[in-house]
Enzyme design. Structure first.
Site: not given
Ligand code: NAD
Length: 256
Positions: A143, A155
């Site tokens: 990401s 994350y």
């Protein structure tokens, strides 16, 4: 000749979002697709859509953070489809993840277990499988969070770890004809993502304003990038970090 003819492609977390877009595209390009997810009905529904269009698909229900589940999944896939030629590390679990001082330790552990340990376990088994058939391609979905300070502690840590781990895989297994590349998407218009942003219309307008292209991405656009990396067109591409972000990392034109 289709771009993934005679390939077996396992995609984790392919019951929805970007994963299902990749599963459907890869099947159209000739792959036998293994649709992994923890959600049984979602995985079956994607397989049914693929078969409805004449493609080949197998649902593989497994929690990628469990070594026993991942072993069982790879055994079933090799028995039913043969060696895995393409792995896409795509599944995530991400909820309640926040700033480091507000972070709940259990949320941190589970996020790392699915988002970092999961790809570790799947990659480990996939390399064994790929070696049996002369090589393969591993595509890992990270990401822009790994490249920019935009939030979600665990994350972001997992996504950064994936870049380092999967680059090492490229260095260590290139000799086995195994390629490993990472894709870092910006915000993508998946159902889960849009359900979140519907609650914050003003925040969504600010988000769009951060993108030079004035919009967020589509699952099919990430799928097209993954298809390129999975296919022979990318035969000389390994160890890279590929950004698909509508210009987010480039930044916006400065106006006084
Ligand atoms: N959507 C975005 O804006 C965006 C942006 C950047 C990166 N990404 C990345 O793209 C990938 C796909 O994201 P998405 O938005 O399509 O996600 P999603 O939440 O729509 O889908 C994730 C899938 O993973 C499955 N899953 C959860 N835990 C699992 C487990 N333990 N084992 C197997 N499957 C499990 C879920 O059931 C779900 O179907 C992720 O790696 C994500 O980090 C997404």
């Amino acid at each position: 000749m289709k771009r993934l003819e005679n390939r077996v492609a396992l995609i984790s977390g392919a019951g929805g979002g970007i994963g299902s877009a990749m599963a459907e595209l890869f099947a159209r390009e000739g792959a036998a697709v293994v649709v992994n997810d923890v959600a049984v009905e979602a995985a079956e529904a994607v397989c049914a859509r693929i078969r409805g269009h004449g493609g080949r698909a197998m649902a593989a229900v497994a929690d990628i953070s469990s070594a026993a589940d991942v072993d069982r999944m790879f055994q079933a896939v090799e028995r039913e489809c043969g060696a895995v030629n393409v792995l896409v590390n795509n599944a995530i679990w991400s909820t309640g993840d926040t700033t480091i001082i507000e972070e709940d330790d259990a949320v941190f552990d589970k996020t790392i277990a699915v988002c970092l340990k999961g790809p570790y376990l799947c990659t480990k088994r996939a390399i064994g499988s790929m070696r049996k058939s002369g090589g393969g391609s591993i595509v890992t979905i990270s990401s822009v969070n790994a490249l920019l300070g935009v939030g979600e502690t665990a994350y972001t840590a997992a996504k950064g770890g994936l870049i380092a781990m999967m680059r090492l895989v490229a260095a260590e297994y290139g000799g086995d004809n195994i390629r490993s590349n990472v894709i870092c998407p910006g915000t993508i218009e998946t159902e889960n993502c849009m359900n979140y942003w519907k609650q914050y219309p003003a925040g969504y307008a600010k988000l769009l304003d951060m993108y030079p292209l004035g919009r967020i991405g589509k699952p099919e656009e990430v799928a097209a990038y993954a298809l390129f990396l999975a296919s022979n067109e990318a035969a000389f591409v390994t160890g890279t970090v590929c950004v698909i972000d509508g210009g987010l990392l480039a930044g916006k034109k400065f106006e006084v």
